[in-house]
Motif scaffolding. Structure first.
Motif, PDB file in Angstrom:
ATOM      1  N   GLU A 117      27.300  -5.505 -27.970  1.00 13.28           N
ATOM      2  CA  GLU A 117      28.564  -5.361 -27.250  1.00 13.28           C
ATOM      3  C   GLU A 117      29.590  -6.399 -27.686  1.00 13.28           C
ATOM      4  O   GLU A 117      30.718  -6.408 -27.200  1.00 13.28           O
TER       5      GLU A 117
ATOM      6  N   ALA B 240      31.913  -7.410 -30.457  1.00  9.25           N
ATOM      7  CA  ALA B 240      32.532  -6.827 -31.660  1.00  9.25           C
ATOM      8  C   ALA B 240      32.527  -7.801 -32.833  1.00  9.25           C
ATOM      9  O   ALA B 240      32.289  -7.396 -33.977  1.00  9.25           O
ATOM     10  N   GLU B 241      32.762  -9.091 -32.572  1.00  6.56           N
ATOM     11  CA  GLU B 241      32.754 -10.066 -33.666  1.00  6.56           C
ATOM     12  C   GLU B 241      31.385 -10.104 -34.334  1.00  6.56           C
ATOM     13  O   GLU B 241      31.281 -10.058 -35.559  1.00  6.56           O
TER      14      GLU B 241
ATOM     15  N   GLN C 183      29.061  -7.797 -34.376  1.00  6.65           N
ATOM     16  CA  GLN C 183      28.831  -6.542 -35.095  1.00  6.65           C
ATOM     17  C   GLN C 183      29.572  -6.523 -36.437  1.00  6.65           C
ATOM     18  O   GLN C 183      29.034  -6.088 -37.441  1.00  6.65           O
ATOM     19  N   ARG C 184      30.782  -6.999 -36.440  1.00  6.99           N
ATOM     20  CA  ARG C 184      31.597  -6.953 -37.653  1.00  6.99           C
ATOM     21  C   ARG C 184      31.198  -8.008 -38.684  1.00  6.99           C
ATOM     22  O   ARG C 184      31.485  -7.865 -39.856  1.00  6.99           O
TER      23      ARG C 184
ATOM     24  N   ALA D 148      30.664  -0.320 -35.387  1.00  4.87           N
ATOM     25  CA  ALA D 148      30.274  -1.126 -34.232  1.00  4.87           C
ATOM     26  C   ALA D 148      30.161  -0.222 -33.006  1.00  4.87           C
ATOM     27  O   ALA D 148      31.044   0.594 -32.759  1.00  4.87           O
TER      28      ALA D 148
END
Length: 181
Positions: free
Chosen positions: A32, A34-35, A37-38, A45
């Motif tokens: 959850e 995003a940073e 995931q990226r 994501a």
């Protein structure tokens, strides 16, 4: 070279531990972010439930949880995927807890995981990929001896922009030279 057994899974800031249910629950929470995931993956994501991480990996994989030495907090994960016939492995690492990013925990975990790969698994080469915008990770990888070997130009499309992906490698003789210096 003689190594104390207590340093096989322990660094100055972290220790590597078994990969279990706690990691899968943390992965779901980290999905959850995003940073995170990226920085970690080229996939789209998306938040994922803990059951998503139950899928068995077909390949042989040495997966570890990254825990702090101070309070045994689970802060990340790391993996080696060996290709035994080539004495090579792909490496992946992620510090999922935002408060622990950029503070040396990832670099320490890299040192421990690389040592495990070369000492225990008998690898000759360790390879990883990293996105050009992940400058914090690139600095960490270079600190432990990785060298940029390849650029996959414009390989990633994020937020309307194209980014390169770097392939980096570390050879056993290079790592051994660092151990004696």
């Amino acid at each position: 070279m003689t190594i104390a057994l207590d340093t096989l899974f322990t660094g100055q800031l972290i220790r590597l531990s078994a990969y279990g249910t706690a990691v899968k629950e943390a992965q779901a929470r980290w999905s959850e972010d995003a940073e995170y995931q990226r920085l970690l993956a080229s996939d789209v994501a998306a938040p994922r439930p803990p059951t998503f991480f139950d899928e068995e990996d077909e390949d042989e994989n040495y997966a570890f949880a990254i825990r702090t030495l101070d309070d045994d907090k689970l802060i990340g994960e790391c993996n080696l995927w060996p290709m035994w016939n080539h004495q090579n492995a792909w490496l992946a690492i992620g510090i999922g807890e935002p408060d622990y990013r950029g503070k040396g925990y990832g670099t320490d975990a890299m040192r421990v995981l690389i040592g495990y790969g070369f000492r225990e698994l008998g690898l000759y080469r360790i390879t990883l990929s990293v996105f050009s915008y992940n400058t914090r990770a690139i600095r960490s990888y270079e600190k432990v001896g990785f060298v940029r070997e390849q650029v996959q130009r414009a390989a990633l499309f994020r937020d309307g922009e194209r980014y390169d992906m770097y392939i980096m490698g570390l050879l056993r003789p290079e790592w051994e030279a660092q151990q004696t210096s």
